[in-house]
Design a protein around this motif. Structure first.
Motif, short mmCIF file in Angstrom:
data_model
loop_
_atom_site.label_atom_id
_atom_site.label_comp_id
_atom_site.label_asym_id
_atom_site.label_seq_id
_atom_site.Cartn_x
_atom_site.Cartn_y
_atom_site.Cartn_z
N THR A 201 57.77 88.17 17.04
CA THR A 201 57.72 87.85 18.47
C THR A 201 56.35 88.19 19.04
O THR A 201 55.64 89.06 18.53
CB THR A 201 58.80 88.63 19.25
N THR A 202 56.01 87.51 20.13
CA THR A 202 54.76 87.80 20.85
C THR A 202 55.04 88.84 21.93
O THR A 202 56.20 89.04 22.33
CB THR A 202 54.21 86.52 21.51
N PRO A 203 54.01 89.51 22.43
CA PRO A 203 54.22 90.47 23.53
C PRO A 203 54.89 89.81 24.74
O PRO A 203 55.73 90.44 25.41
CB PRO A 203 52.81 90.94 23.86
N GLU A 204 54.54 88.57 25.03
CA GLU A 204 55.14 87.85 26.16
C GLU A 204 56.64 87.63 25.94
O GLU A 204 57.44 87.75 26.87
CB GLU A 204 54.45 86.50 26.38
N GLU A 205 57.01 87.30 24.71
CA GLU A 205 58.43 87.09 24.41
C GLU A 205 59.21 88.40 24.55
O GLU A 205 60.33 88.42 25.05
CB GLU A 205 58.59 86.53 23.01
N ARG A 206 58.61 89.49 24.11
CA ARG A 206 59.31 90.78 24.19
C ARG A 206 59.48 91.24 25.63
O ARG A 206 60.41 91.98 25.95
CB ARG A 206 58.56 91.84 23.37
#
Length: 389
Positions: A201-206
């Protein structure tokens, strides 16, 4: 005179376990100590790891020979062997008495509201079970029989009672290492899952938040266990004893007129069962039985099953987002494996680390509870295809 004293002390030493320590015993004692350390220092499921770790330590303290001139015997054998307290504890596991009672307690503690409120998340409960079939295939390629491979694969469902149930049916001789692997990895999920979740996952998704779930009516919560019990008994009879007890425990909780029974199942009864279960599992971890190639392979395959299950759940959530108007945080996909509520808690913690205002625990409980049924269906299919009732 001096020789007589030495002879006396040597004879005395041979009647204890001090002269019989092996390197394997020391390795397993260190493993047991590590489990207790993680439970205390890291709070990794102490209810499981304290009992398993302590029993592992004691099981690897050698005692005197059981018969003159024989091999050293663990002091724990005197309570594990037939007639001993933990012999009957282990028999409760092996004869499938303990697993249904665990499900009764879990049902009495569980609110299925999050799953009822957002039923599309049930898909994540299926998507996170790729690890079961990856481990099954790898186990078969490693030379295990199809029944043994099926029992090893079910570790990936992260459901200890279901792993015990399926193993007793398919490969009872592997009950010790499979139950140890299943429960140890369940307890260590806060250490196993986050690296995989962050990698995929990307930081934005998390950081992604999710809308509040709708309120589920009391009628829905009461009807749910009855409907599920009927469906499971009709279509998945091999695993019906476990799910039936899960639904009974939940019904006791939701009807509102059996609070005493629900509190007993979720509290005192569950606590007693946990003590019996963890000691029974830990007592199987003697070095001479545990430090074998097959056992080590089972432990490695179980870890791979957990990793693939976590990854497939996150990827399934990302695929769902391609089609959903209201996006979901992909981290809750990892909760699709069946360890309730450990997997949901891990999803929440990782999301909260990325965004302190992100509270995903209730959202993650939906796929987490669906994972219980996913593991049951997987186990039921295995038992049905292999002709086991």
């Amino acid at each position: 005179m001096f020789e007589q004293i030495l002879f006396f002390f040597d004879a005395l030493l041979q009647q204890t376990g001090a002269a019989n320590f092996s390197f394997g015993n020391l390795v397993m004692i260190a493993i047991g100590g590590a489990m207790i350390y993680l439970a205390i220092a890291k709070h990794y499921e102490p209810l499981l790891l304290i009992g398993i770790g302590f029993s592992c330590i004691v099981a690897n303290v050698p005692g005197p020979p059981d018969v003159p001139g024989g091999p050293p015997v663990s002091a724990l054998l005197y309570v594990v062997k037939e007639g001993g307290l933990f012999h009957y504890a282990y028999e409760g596991v092996a004869k499938l008495i303990i697993p249904p009672l665990i499900f009764l307690g879990v049902g009495a503690m569980t609110d299925f509201g999050p799953m009822i409120a957002n039923p599309k998340l049930v898909i994540l409960g299926a998507g996170a079970h790729l690890g079961i079939f990856v481990a099954l295939i790898l186990a078969k390629l490693c030379g295990f029989t199809i029944n043994e491979a099926g029992a090893i694969g079910i570790i990936g469902g992260a459901d200890g009672p279901m792993a015990i149930f399926v193993t007793v049916k398919l490969a009872p001789h592997l009950l010790g290492p499979i139950s140890v692997a299943a429960y140890s990895y369940m307890a260590l999920m806060p250490m196993i899952q986050p690296p995989v979740m962050k990698l995929l996952t990307t930081p934005e998704e998390r950081k992604m938040g999710m809308a509040q779930l709708r309120k589920v009516s009391k009628l829905e919560k009461i009807a749910f266990p009855a409907v599920i019990a009927i469906i499971v008994n009709l279509f998945f009879p091999p695993v019906a004893p476990l799910i039936t007890m899960l639904m009974l425990g939940n019904l006791l909780k939701e009807v509102g007129v059996t609070d005493r029974l629900a509190k007993t199942a979720a509290g005192p009864l569950m606590n007693i069962i946990i003590i019996i279960l963890t000691v029974a599992i830990g007592s199987t971890m003697a070095a001479d039985k545990f430090l074998t190639w097959d056992t080590i392979l089972i432990v490695v395959l179980g870890l791979l099953a957990f990793l693939f299950g976590t990854a497939s759940g996150v990827i399934t959530a990302k695929i769902m987002n391609l089609f959903l108007k209201d996006k979901i945080n992909p981290l809750i996909g990892s909760a699709g494996i069946a360890s309730v509520p450990i997997a949901a808690r891990v999803s929440h913690i990782v999301a909260n680390q990325a965004n302190p205002h992100n509270h995903l625990i209730f959202h993650a409980m939906g796929p987490n509870l669906a994972g219980v049924f996913g593991t049951a269906i997987s186990g039921g299919i295995m038992l049905a295809l292999l002709g086991v009732q």
